[in-house]
Design a protein around this motif. Sequence first.
Motif, short mmCIF file in Angstrom:
data_model
loop_
_atom_site.label_atom_id
_atom_site.label_comp_id
_atom_site.label_asym_id
_atom_site.label_seq_id
_atom_site.Cartn_x
_atom_site.Cartn_y
_atom_site.Cartn_z
N ASN A 1 -15.56 5.86 10.89
CA ASN A 1 -15.09 5.33 9.61
C ASN A 1 -14.38 6.46 8.86
N LEU A 2 -13.81 6.13 7.72
CA LEU A 2 -12.97 7.12 7.05
C LEU A 2 -13.75 8.37 6.67
N ASN A 3 -14.99 8.17 6.22
CA ASN A 3 -15.80 9.35 5.87
C ASN A 3 -16.05 10.24 7.08
N ALA B 1 0.77 8.79 -1.12
CA ALA B 1 -0.59 9.14 -0.66
C ALA B 1 -1.53 8.41 -1.60
N MET B 2 -2.06 7.30 -1.12
CA MET B 2 -2.86 6.46 -2.00
C MET B 2 -4.22 6.16 -1.39
N GLY B 3 -5.20 5.98 -2.27
CA GLY B 3 -6.52 5.56 -1.83
C GLY B 3 -7.04 6.46 -0.72
N VAL C 1 -5.11 -11.55 -4.44
CA VAL C 1 -3.86 -11.54 -5.20
C VAL C 1 -2.87 -10.53 -4.61
N PHE C 2 -3.39 -9.38 -4.20
CA PHE C 2 -2.52 -8.37 -3.58
C PHE C 2 -1.79 -8.98 -2.39
N GLN C 3 -2.53 -9.68 -1.56
CA GLN C 3 -1.91 -10.25 -0.38
C GLN C 3 -1.07 -11.48 -0.71
N GLY D 1 -0.89 4.81 2.87
CA GLY D 1 -1.19 3.88 1.77
C GLY D 1 -2.68 3.61 1.63
N GLY D 2 -3.51 4.30 2.43
CA GLY D 2 -4.96 4.15 2.26
C GLY D 2 -5.59 3.30 3.34
N ALA D 3 -6.84 2.93 3.09
CA ALA D 3 -7.57 2.09 4.06
C ALA D 3 -6.70 0.89 4.40
N PRO E 1 2.83 1.49 10.93
CA PRO E 1 3.66 0.84 9.91
C PRO E 1 2.93 -0.37 9.30
N PRO E 2 3.27 -0.81 8.11
CA PRO E 2 4.36 -0.29 7.29
C PRO E 2 4.01 0.96 6.49
N VAL E 3 2.73 1.22 6.19
CA VAL E 3 2.45 2.33 5.27
C VAL E 3 1.36 3.27 5.80
N GLY F 1 7.41 7.78 8.89
CA GLY F 1 8.02 6.69 8.12
C GLY F 1 7.91 6.86 6.63
N LYS F 2 7.63 5.74 5.94
CA LYS F 2 7.81 5.74 4.49
C LYS F 2 6.55 6.07 3.68
N ALA F 3 5.52 6.63 4.37
CA ALA F 3 4.32 7.00 3.62
C ALA F 3 3.55 8.09 4.36
N1 3HC Z 1 -3.01 -1.30 4.28
C1 3HC Z 1 -2.26 -2.13 5.02
N2 3HC Z 1 -1.07 -2.63 4.64
C2 3HC Z 1 -0.63 -2.21 3.46
C3 3HC Z 1 -1.34 -1.32 2.64
C4 3HC Z 1 -2.58 -0.85 3.09
N3 3HC Z 1 -3.31 -0.02 2.39
N4 3HC Z 1 -0.62 -1.13 1.52
C5 3HC Z 1 0.50 -1.85 1.65
N5 3HC Z 1 0.49 -2.51 2.81
C6 3HC Z 1 1.53 -3.41 3.34
C7 3HC Z 1 1.81 -4.59 2.44
O1 3HC Z 1 0.88 -5.62 2.65
C8 3HC Z 1 3.21 -4.97 2.87
O2 3HC Z 1 3.09 -5.67 4.06
P1 3HC Z 1 4.15 -6.79 4.45
O3 3HC Z 1 5.45 -6.10 4.61
O4 3HC Z 1 3.60 -7.36 5.70
O5 3HC Z 1 4.15 -7.75 3.30
C9 3HC Z 1 3.84 -3.61 3.18
O6 3HC Z 1 2.75 -2.71 3.34
C10 3HC Z 1 4.73 -3.08 2.10
O7 3HC Z 1 4.02 -3.14 0.89
P2 3HC Z 1 4.80 -3.35 -0.48
O8 3HC Z 1 5.60 -4.59 -0.42
O9 3HC Z 1 3.81 -3.21 -1.57
O10 3HC Z 1 5.81 -2.12 -0.42
P3 3HC Z 1 6.15 -1.00 -1.46
O11 3HC Z 1 7.00 -0.04 -0.74
O12 3HC Z 1 6.65 -1.61 -2.72
O13 3HC Z 1 4.78 -0.27 -1.84
C11 3HC Z 1 2.68 0.85 -1.54
C12 3HC Z 1 4.05 0.48 -0.92
C13 3HC Z 1 2.91 1.78 -2.73
C14 3HC Z 1 1.85 1.54 -0.49
C15 3HC Z 1 2.00 -0.44 -2.04
O14 3HC Z 1 1.99 -1.36 -0.97
C16 3HC Z 1 0.60 -0.27 -2.52
O15 3HC Z 1 0.37 0.09 -3.64
N6 3HC Z 1 -0.36 -0.55 -1.63
C17 3HC Z 1 -1.75 -0.57 -1.99
C18 3HC Z 1 -2.36 0.72 -1.68
C19 3HC Z 1 -3.83 0.64 -1.95
O16 3HC Z 1 -4.34 -0.12 -2.73
N7 3HC Z 1 -4.53 1.49 -1.24
C20 3HC Z 1 -5.96 1.58 -1.38
C21 3HC Z 1 -6.58 0.81 -0.30
S1 3HC Z 1 -8.30 0.76 -0.52
C22 3HC Z 1 -8.83 2.22 0.10
O17 3HC Z 1 -8.08 3.07 0.46
C23 3HC Z 1 -10.32 2.32 0.18
C24 3HC Z 1 -10.76 3.72 0.42
O18 3HC Z 1 -11.05 4.35 -0.79
C25 3HC Z 1 -11.98 3.75 1.29
#
Ligand code: 3HC
Length: 700
Positions: free
Chosen positions: A76-78, A99-101, A276-278, A59-61, A19-21, A54-56
């Motif tokens: 690592n992820l690769n 399903a992001m990043g 800024v994200f944080q 959310g990625g790395a 958690p959370p994502v 849960g709710k995802a």
């Molecule tokens: N890793 C760790 N924590 C994350 C996270 C992540 N990738 N994404 C979100 N969180 C955390 C937030 O910091 C927040 O924590 P908090 O409750 O302690 O403040 C909690 O999850 C909830 O986040 P939101 O308030 O944004 O909740 P929403 O439900 O509105 O949105 C989300 C969820 C759509 C997943 C949104 O958080 C988001 O867009 N996150 C960013 C995702 C992102 O950028 N992923 C790419 C990461 S880089 C990557 O993957 C590199 C790779 O290519 C190698």
Amino acid sequence: MTAEYKVQGDIAIISLSNPPVNGLGHSTRVGITQGLDKANADPAVKAIVLTGDGKAFSGGADIREFGTPKATQEPNLNSVIRALEYSAKPVVAAVHSVAMGGGLELALGCHYRVAAPGAKIALPEVKLGILPGAGGTQRLPRVLGVETALNMIVSGDAVNSEVLASLPGQKLFDQLSATPESLIDEAIALARKVAAEGAPLPLVRNLPCSHPQGDAYFQFARNMVKGMAKNFPAPAKCVDAVEAATKRKFDDGMAFERDIFMNLMLTPESRALRHVFQAERAAAKIPDVGDDVKPRAVNKVAIIGAGTMGGGIAMNFLNAGIPVVMLEMKQDALDRGVGILRKNYEAQVKRGKLKADKLEQRMALLSTTLSYDDLKDVDMVIEAVFEDLGVKEAVFTKLDAVMKPGAVLASNTSTLDVNKIANFTQRPQDVVGLHFFSPANVMKLLEVVRGAKTAKDVMATVMAVAKKIKKTAVVSGVCDGFIGNRMIEEYSRQAGFLVDEGATPQQVDRAIEKFGFAMGPFRMGDLAGNDIGWAIRKRRYVERPDMKYSKAADLLCEMGRYGQKTGAGWYDYQPGKRDALPSPVVDKLIDEHRKALGITPRKISDQEIVERLVFALVNEGARILEEGIASKASDIDMVYLTGYGFPLWRGGPMLYADTVGLFNVVQSMKRFARNPHDDAKFWQPAPLLRKLADEGKTFN
Ligand code: 3HC
Ligand code: NAI
């Protein structure tokens, strides 16, 4: 371990559980590979389903690991994705919610993918100043085609799973489940089917990748991102990486992507965007107001005063579907306020930003009154009357008499003491400052001013309300100017001293605009009205006679040059136009002013201008931090990014200071303190700043 493993019949299910994502932190990555090993070693298991609790989906790395050794620690992820590809037993990704990043990249490493409807699919890395670093730029074009994939990668925006599943020829999803609830069953069924068929396992890496227009298309794409991404290196790099997917062998493309990813991660722009994200999420949290503090219900709002701010504030609530009752002293003031509000909506309709029927829906939520009796059923009131303590007292006394118990009483005051206002009532615990910025329906920032007696659940309530009306709320303690205006006063004082010493208003504006501010201090003064600053200074001359100011701005105001509204300010303006033209009258005024001070103008570099303006913000920001007016440095950054036009790619004044190095910042301040035309007392570094610099630490 932050991935669960279970076996259901002949299918193993690996479920991310972080958690959370379901961020793909080290322990989650270990959990996935261990699950894969177990499944492949168990003869009873025929196939594997990979999903998220849960709710995802994921959310990625894990953003919390960025910059720590864990981020790259094996697997690592690769490596995880390679392990998925090499799994001898078929792996089906069951994708839902998000399903992001890296989460999407993980799914792309699986042999098959089933998506639930309504899932948000994105490669949002560009929004963090990086690009997908685990094959996203190489695999997504292979399943969605180059153009769709590049659009997603360059924008970072999420697309719904149904939309992607309906694209002709797409190979991202093998199946869309009938409902989110049926996802796992359908993924299991597919896993069983492919295991029984025993066909070779498909890998995205083996799919072809090309664009029919080749180089011409990528040239076009480069031109498109150029304007959009002037101050950010990542979008252009996304184009390079996707182009590599069409030109290089898969593994070469992967190496190329990895290289760019590592380099972008080190750029100041990425550091700023990740900050800024944080910071955005951190601002919403108040250290001593936990989740156990429940907000009060706010279903109806009252606004006192239908002037510039009252009207704009009302629009926020109407936009969010919350009924508003607006109170004024006289009917014509109400009519004027409502008229302006309607005109604002009509302008939005004209520009195609709002549907005509929405306009009427919103206006229908607005009612008006001249009587406090009509506020009895309201849950929250925001006062936006004249900035005068006597007037505020009259209003809050009346509110105290009529509002129901538990209603939140807020003031939009920009300079007055919220504690004094609270004490006009018998319920100071229900009083809070809500400092909106003009135009209140547009500006993201909302300073939430916490009084000495403001109740915790009132804080929780206004933070929840701020989220509903889509504001970035930052909590400030009570002090003159709160966070934002208290700092900007120091910035403005420096702008004045710079002119005294030899810079022109144009040079100051140009230098700070080149640094990235939306508008320099002099153009800003002309826009907002120089008389506002004049009024504040006149008060200061009485309250704080020891404070040093340039008098050039007073001389300007004495000539009636208030800015755009009087057709002249620091610049000249042609009727009906907003272009700021250098003014010979102002040149002469400044010249004579310098002579009177006995100053021989010197040439001032752009660097000095930027340092003096920005470090003035930093020093006052540090004081605000040590006084506890702001609870964290990142809150100050959010105020400046969302309310004062500070350049996003520099992450706010406090992060900028960290980037420059606090040692260097202090050195510059010591130098400025030696300048006889400046304010030596101000430039004594704030004790907190000095301490952090001495210890080699940072604000963030
Ligand atoms: N890793 C760790 N924590 C994350 C996270 C992540 N990738 N994404 C979100 N969180 C955390 C937030 O910091 C927040 O924590 P908090 O409750 O302690 O403040 C909690 O999850 C909830 O986040 P939101 O308030 O944004 O909740 P929403 O439900 O509105 O949105 C989300 C969820 C759509 C997943 C949104 O958080 C988001 O867009 N996150 C960013 C995702 C992102 O950028 N992923 C790419 C990461 S880089 C990557 O993957 C590199 C790779 O290519 C190698
Ligand atoms: P304004 O002058 O445009 O509007 C004030 C309105 O309040 C007028 O319509 C007036 O008729 C009404 N009013 C005055 N006394 C009243 C009373 N006793 N009862 C009911 N209505 C009354 O002023 P503006 O600019 O909207 O400012 C309002 C408040 O917001 C002030 O406290 C100001 O400091 C603050 N503020 C202003 C900002 C700005 O940029 N204008 C920005 C942030 C805060």
